[in-house]
Design a protein around this motif. Structure first.
Motif, mmCIF file in Angstrom:
data_model
loop_
_atom_site.group_PDB
_atom_site.id
_atom_site.type_symbol
_atom_site.label_atom_id
_atom_site.label_comp_id
_atom_site.label_asym_id
_atom_site.label_seq_id
_atom_site.Cartn_x
_atom_site.Cartn_y
_atom_site.Cartn_z
ATOM 1 N N GLN A 198 0.742 -1.257 0.123
ATOM 2 C CA GLN A 198 0.063 0.021 0.175
ATOM 3 C C GLN A 198 0.763 0.977 0.367
ATOM 4 N N ASN A 199 0.440 2.089 -0.800
ATOM 5 C CA ASN A 199 1.116 3.426 -0.779
ATOM 6 C C ASN A 199 2.825 3.729 -1.626
ATOM 7 N N PHE A 244 -2.537 1.098 -4.300
ATOM 8 C CA PHE A 244 -2.819 1.839 -3.025
ATOM 9 C C PHE A 244 -4.220 1.368 -3.230
ATOM 10 N N ASN A 245 -4.782 1.785 -1.556
ATOM 11 C CA ASN A 245 -6.023 0.465 -0.874
ATOM 12 C C ASN A 245 -6.965 1.273 -0.757
ATOM 13 N N ARG A 246 -7.823 0.884 -1.770
ATOM 14 C CA ARG A 246 -9.382 1.761 -2.151
ATOM 15 C C ARG A 246 -10.402 1.221 -0.944
ATOM 16 N N LYS A 287 -13.800 0.569 -0.075
ATOM 17 C CA LYS A 287 -14.686 -0.173 -0.504
ATOM 18 C C LYS A 287 -13.815 -1.464 -1.541
ATOM 19 N N SER A 288 -12.965 -0.863 -2.377
ATOM 20 C CA SER A 288 -12.229 -2.598 -3.472
ATOM 21 C C SER A 288 -11.515 -2.892 -3.119
ATOM 22 N N TRP A 327 -5.593 -1.866 -5.535
ATOM 23 C CA TRP A 327 -5.341 -1.522 -6.531
ATOM 24 C C TRP A 327 -3.690 -0.825 -7.308
ATOM 25 N N LYS A 337 -5.919 -4.739 -10.486
ATOM 26 C CA LYS A 337 -6.478 -4.986 -9.434
ATOM 27 C C LYS A 337 -6.432 -6.628 -8.922
#
Length: 349
Positions: free
Chosen positions: A68-69, A91-93, A95-96, A99, A135
């Motif tokens: 992440q990041n 990056f981390n969303r 809800k999803s 990515w 994804k």
């Protein structure tokens, strides 16, 4: 007239294979290693999942929350005037999930444009690029991912574009440091061709690999099978291997079964002395057999590299040997941007 040289060069580039199998597909730049780690362990790897975001380019299933990041930049000054650069960010969303997005650019430099008589009348450039989004999704001990790509190529005034995707997954053993990966890569189609009526296809490949770290030793071994959709990976040199039958017709040399197997395998080892210092070595049998000279190899097929972490930056370097004439080097710089923008996010020390 004045585009004769461009057309000839275009025909060569369509069949360009960088010393690999056949060269009968377009966009062969997609098969090249993007980063120092993968190149250091042989050039292909689909079974390693850890905090290295670069592994998601080899297998979208290797994109993980530990990345992440994380952002990475890769630079490969290839042979002659060829240069390749890749930029990647994960990056981390909420809800999803995870990515990653990035791009690869490969430039071939300038070439003389000539007329039918061979007279230089100008210059032209050639380049390839890929824009991609990845994804991934984790279910227990399985990680799955998909990468969508827009692929393009430009040769002077000629252009070609395609859409493709990679589909992959990694199994992470719950008790031992064992990972098994598989990726179906570059599946897609060309929607805009250099020249209408001239066939082009994608370099689709199926790759399977396994990585295992010894329990009491800081060494991870990997083996990757690639070109698994290719019927024949044996290159026949008509100048060196000519035989004739009773009718005087040329007959190709026998293709050993063992060679057909080993030319589809890549072996690698990583010596992980700590989180901040690692060494890598790889062996690519196909590259060695196809690019070595008859009397000496010049180290063709072997690759060596390492990684050192300095003030939050992972700096990796690899030297891959191709021929007695030399090899190619790649440098990768990776860092966690979260330590600049978010508090208590960084995974780097």
């Amino acid at each position: 007239m004045g585009k004769l040289a461009i057309t000839l060069f275009l025909g060569l580039l369509i069949n360009l294979s960088f010393g690999q199998v056949g060269g009968m597909t377009s966009f062969q730049f997609l098969n090249m290693s993007d980063n120092a780690r993968v190149m250091g362990i042989g050039g292909q790897n689909v079974s390693t999942l850890d905090r290295d975001v670069n592994m998601s380019m080899a297998n979208p299933g290797a994109l993980d929350t530990s990345q992440q990041n994380h952002a990475s930049f890769n630079y490969l000054p290839y042979f002659s005037t060829i240069n390749r650069s890749t930029l990647l960010y994960a990056f981390n969303r909420p809800k999803s999930g995870m990515w990653a997005t990035g791009m690869t650019y490969q430039g071939y430099g300038k070439f003389d444009e000539t007329d039918a008589g061979g007279n230089v009348i100008g210059e032209f450039k050639a380049n390839d690029f890929s824009l991609f989004v990845t994804k991934s999704h984790r279910i227990d001990h399985f990680s799955f991912g998909v990468t969508m790509k827009l692929v393009g190529s430009t040769i002077a005034s000629f252009n070609s574009y395609a859409v493709a995707m990679d589909i992959g997954g990694v199994f992470i053993h719950p008790k031992i440091d064992l990972q098994i990966g598989m990726a179906f890569k570059h599946v897609g189609f060309v929607f805009d061709k250099y020249i209408q009526g001239v066939g082009q296809s994608m370099p689709t490949d199926l790759q399977v690999g396994i990585s295992y770290k010894l329990e009491h030793m800081p060494v991870r071994f990997s083996m990757t099978g690639y070109n698994l959709l290719t019927k024949d990976v044996y290159y026949f040199d008509s100048e060196l291997n000519v035989e004739f039958d009773e009718n005087g017709d040329k007959v190709t040399a026998d293709k050993k079964f063992s060679e057909q197997i080993f030319r589809r395998l890549i072996f690698g080892a990583e010596f992980m002395f700590s989180e901040k210092f690692q060494l890598r070595v790889g062996y690519n049998h196909l590259r060695r057999k196809e690019l070595r000279l008859e009397q000496k190899s010049g180290g063709a097929g072997f690759s060596f590299g390492g990684m050192i972490q300095i003030k939050g930056y992972d700096i990796a370097y690899t030297r891959a040997m191709y021929h007695t004439a030399g090899g190619a080097s790649v440098i990768t710089v990776t860092t966690d941007l979260g330590r600049y923008f978010y508090k208590n996010v960084s995974k780097f020390e």
